[in-house]
Design an enzyme around this catalytic site. Structure first.
Site, PDB file in Angstrom:
ATOM      1  N   CYS A  25     -28.023  60.546 113.024  1.00 37.16           N
ATOM      2  CA  CYS A  25     -27.566  59.587 113.910  1.00 37.16           C
ATOM      3  C   CYS A  25     -28.433  58.121 113.949  1.00 37.16           C
ATOM      4  O   CYS A  25     -29.282  58.255 113.009  1.00 37.16           O
ATOM      5  CB  CYS A  25     -26.980  60.076 115.229  1.00 37.16           C
ATOM      6  N   LYS A  77     -52.115  59.977 127.971  1.00 40.00           N
ATOM      7  CA  LYS A  77     -51.583  59.968 129.351  1.00 40.00           C
ATOM      8  C   LYS A  77     -51.991  61.328 130.218  1.00 40.00           C
ATOM      9  O   LYS A  77     -52.290  61.218 131.308  1.00 40.00           O
ATOM     10  CB  LYS A  77     -50.059  59.820 129.548  1.00 40.00           C
ATOM     11  N   CYS A 121     -36.070  52.581 130.068  1.00 36.94           N
ATOM     12  CA  CYS A 121     -36.596  51.192 130.659  1.00 36.94           C
ATOM     13  C   CYS A 121     -37.242  50.240 129.836  1.00 36.94           C
ATOM     14  O   CYS A 121     -36.975  49.110 130.296  1.00 36.94           O
ATOM     15  CB  CYS A 121     -37.788  51.903 131.660  1.00 36.94           C
TER      16      CYS A 121
END
Length: 348
Positions: free
Chosen positions: A316, A83, A185
């Site tokens: 976690c 990117k 998203c």
């Protein structure tokens, strides 16, 4: 400024709130955009068009097909490419009078201070809450203004943190206890209209900070709904304790706060104390052993059975809560507390 550049910026130079002197300030500015995705792409394009002299782009990812509908710098031929590399090419095609620095990396505890120290203003276009709090804390520690934006489906919001001692991210939003409650998203979808509107608004805030415009969104959160076309502004106040919390994060960190899944796999089970900081229902579904202390209960737990120099590894689901837990443990004096990078998702 060359004659060609003056021609490029002539429309801006005619605006009262910019003018010739303001355009020179923009040309001299250094802005870092972290995250070249749905928010970062429009922000980068408009920062480049405004003539920000040095733009840094930090992102570790490659272009995917699912990015294309909202990440407007990229096209189908860019799929699989870096990117930051593609973005640099496109931005220089848009404006050849600026400089682009690319940082192909994943921002973490080991590189965030060195990265943002090079720039005047930081723009957070990420969608990971652990990274957002890390960037916020680093900006507080180094006294850098932080332009912040986020979207959820068809809604978005923008604000500016740490501008002339204004409130910070921790003042506005308490650090989340469970990253699973903050979908990105990819999980819930994103309306490309709102990502671009918010990204452009973020670029506008960066320009206002450069110009020291009195209408910078410091201590104000602007929210916009792209369907109902409603724009609201909410005021919020600084919390001195939040600023202290951010600074302590770096003042007390004597080494990396995360351990990679690969290194974790090489450790002898008896060489560390393992703590699962997820909720009960998550542990019932799957766990890798260790003591179970949900993050919410961590602050009231008695750790007297642990030695201060003991190796402690917290985990976690994706690594956000365990990072917060490791930071808390270090504040208590457990300097060898580490978070399992990527959480259970990172070890498969």
């Amino acid at each position: 400024m060359t004659e060609a550049a003056k021609t490029y910026y002539q429309s801006h130079s005619k605006l009262n709130f910019i003018g010739t002197n303001g355009q020179l300030k923009i040309n001299d500015a250094k802005v870092l955009v972290v995250g070249a995705g749905g928010l970062g792409c429009p922000c980068l394009l408009y920062l480049a068009g405004c003539g920000v002299g040095t733009i840094g782009i930090a992102d570790f990812d490659t272009v995917s097909v699912t990015n294309l509908h909202r990440q407007i710098i990229y096209n189908y031929e860019d799929v699989g490419q870096s990117k930051v590399a593609v973005a640099k090419t496109r931005l220089l095609q848009h404006n050849p009078f600026i400089r682009i620095n690319v940082h192909r990396l994943q921002v973490d505890e080991t590189n965030v201070l060195e990265l943002i120290e090079q720039y005047d203003i930081i723009v957070d276009g990420t969608d990971n809450f652990a990274v957002r709090y890390l960037i916020n804390d680093a900006c507080v520690y180094l006294n850098k203004p932080l332009v912040y934006g986020a979207i959820y489906q068809t809604e978005g919001h923008v604000t500016v943190f740490n501008y002339q001692n204004s409130a910070t991210l921790r003042c506005l939003f308490a650090e989340p206890d469970a990253e699973t409650y903050v979908p990105n998203c990819a999980d819930v979808g994103a309306y490309n209209i709102i990502t671009n509107i918010i990204g452009v608004m973020m670029a506008g805030e960066a320009i206002k900070v450069i110009l020291q415009n009195p209408d910078v969104l410091a201590n104000k959160l602007a929210t916009y709904n792209a369907v109902s076309v409603e724009l609201k502004t909410i005021n919020y106040k600084p919390n001195p304790q939040s600023r202290t919390t951010s600074k302590i994060r770096f003042e007390q960190t004597t080494g990396p706060i995360e351990i990679s899944p690969e290194l974790f796999a090489t450790l002898h089970p008896g060489s560390y104390h393992l703590i699962d900081v997820r909720e009960d229902w998550e542990r019932d579904n799957h766990h890798i052993g260790g003591q179970h202390i949900p993050l919410k209960a961590l602050t009231n737990h008695n750790f007297s059975e642990l030695l201060k120099n003991q190796q402690i590894i917290l985990y976690c689901q994706v690594g956000a809560r365990s990072q917060a837990a490791a930071q808390f443990m270090r504040k208590l004096g457990y300097t060898n507390a580490l978070s399992l990078k990527g959480g259970l998702n990172g070890i498969g």
